[in-house]
Design a protein around this motif. Structure first.
Motif, short mmCIF file in Angstrom:
data_model
loop_
_atom_site.label_atom_id
_atom_site.label_comp_id
_atom_site.label_asym_id
_atom_site.label_seq_id
_atom_site.Cartn_x
_atom_site.Cartn_y
_atom_site.Cartn_z
N PHE A 1 103.07 120.76 77.59
CA PHE A 1 103.40 119.65 78.51
C PHE A 1 102.16 119.40 79.44
CE2 PHE A 1 107.27 121.66 77.50
CZ PHE A 1 108.36 120.80 77.25
N LYS B 1 101.19 116.42 82.66
CA LYS B 1 101.65 115.73 84.00
C LYS B 1 101.73 114.16 83.41
CE LYS B 1 101.86 115.49 88.64
NZ LYS B 1 101.28 116.11 89.93
N ILE B 2 102.59 113.44 83.71
CA ILE B 2 102.46 112.06 83.50
C ILE B 2 101.65 111.24 84.55
CG2 ILE B 2 103.67 109.76 83.05
CD1 ILE B 2 106.19 111.46 82.15
N ASP C 1 98.00 106.68 80.42
CA ASP C 1 98.70 105.76 79.64
C ASP C 1 98.47 105.27 78.38
OD1 ASP C 1 100.70 105.88 81.63
OD2 ASP C 1 100.10 104.03 82.74
N MET D 1 98.40 108.66 75.58
CA MET D 1 99.75 109.11 75.45
C MET D 1 100.82 108.29 75.11
SD MET D 1 99.06 112.47 75.50
CE MET D 1 100.61 113.43 75.90
N LYS D 2 100.67 106.83 74.76
CA LYS D 2 101.70 106.06 74.78
C LYS D 2 102.65 106.22 73.80
CE LYS D 2 98.95 102.89 71.66
NZ LYS D 2 97.56 103.21 71.75
N CYS E 1 108.28 112.34 75.78
CA CYS E 1 108.65 112.91 77.13
C CYS E 1 109.77 113.81 77.20
CB CYS E 1 108.56 111.71 78.10
SG CYS E 1 107.15 110.78 78.25
N LYS F 1 110.50 117.21 86.47
CA LYS F 1 110.36 116.06 86.18
C LYS F 1 109.82 116.04 84.91
CE LYS F 1 108.44 114.65 90.93
NZ LYS F 1 107.40 114.03 91.60
N LYS F 2 109.89 114.77 84.19
CA LYS F 2 109.43 114.51 82.86
C LYS F 2 108.12 114.44 82.85
CE LYS F 2 113.35 112.17 80.73
NZ LYS F 2 113.58 111.08 80.02
N HIS F 3 107.59 115.24 81.61
CA HIS F 3 105.98 115.28 81.33
C HIS F 3 105.76 114.78 80.00
CE1 HIS F 3 106.09 118.13 84.63
NE2 HIS F 3 104.90 118.65 84.43
N TYR F 4 104.65 114.58 79.38
CA TYR F 4 104.52 114.04 78.14
C TYR F 4 104.34 115.55 77.54
CZ TYR F 4 102.42 109.79 79.74
OH TYR F 4 102.19 108.47 80.06
N ILE F 5 104.54 115.33 76.34
CA ILE F 5 104.74 116.51 75.27
C ILE F 5 103.25 116.27 74.30
CG2 ILE F 5 105.65 117.84 73.28
CD1 ILE F 5 108.40 116.81 74.51
#
Length: 106
Positions: free
Chosen positions: A48, A50-51, A56, A59-60, A64, A72-76
């Motif tokens: 993971f 951090k967003i 952007d 990682m579009k 998440c 909090k949500k993160h990018y995978i």
């Protein structure tokens, strides 16, 4: 469930680049530090990040999710693409602050 040692080793291999890497077991899983900055969170054999707005474009298409309950949500991050991992790290390393030193109890 925690991340396996094999998965941690694999992520560290994929993230190799012009920076110092180290991993530390914490929260029951692992944090990967890039030049002493906490950047990759490894939970349940997933990576993971951090967003942040700077990611952007890179990682579009990434999924998440929250790495653990209450987070909090993160990018995978897809760690199978080593070049992509290095691009993400090169964006995150300069904008991630160094952790603050904690005061020791006496």
């Amino acid at each position: 469930m925690t991340s396996s040692e094999d998965y941690v080793t694999y992520v560290m291999d994929q993230a190799r680049g012009p920076w110092a890497l180290r991993q530390r077991k914490m929260f029951g899983d692992f944090m990967v530090y890039v030049n002493d900055r906490p950047i990759l969170l490894l939970c349940d054999d997933q990576t993971f990040v951090k967003i942040v707005p700077q990611l952007d474009g890179l990682m579009k298409d990434a999924a998440c999710a929250a790495p653990y309950a209450g987070a909090k949500k993160h990018y995978i991050l897809d760690v199978d693409d080593a070049e992509h991992v290095r691009r993400v790290l090169s964006v995150l390393e300069p904008i991630t602050p160094l952790p603050k030193a904690r005061k020791r109890r006496t």
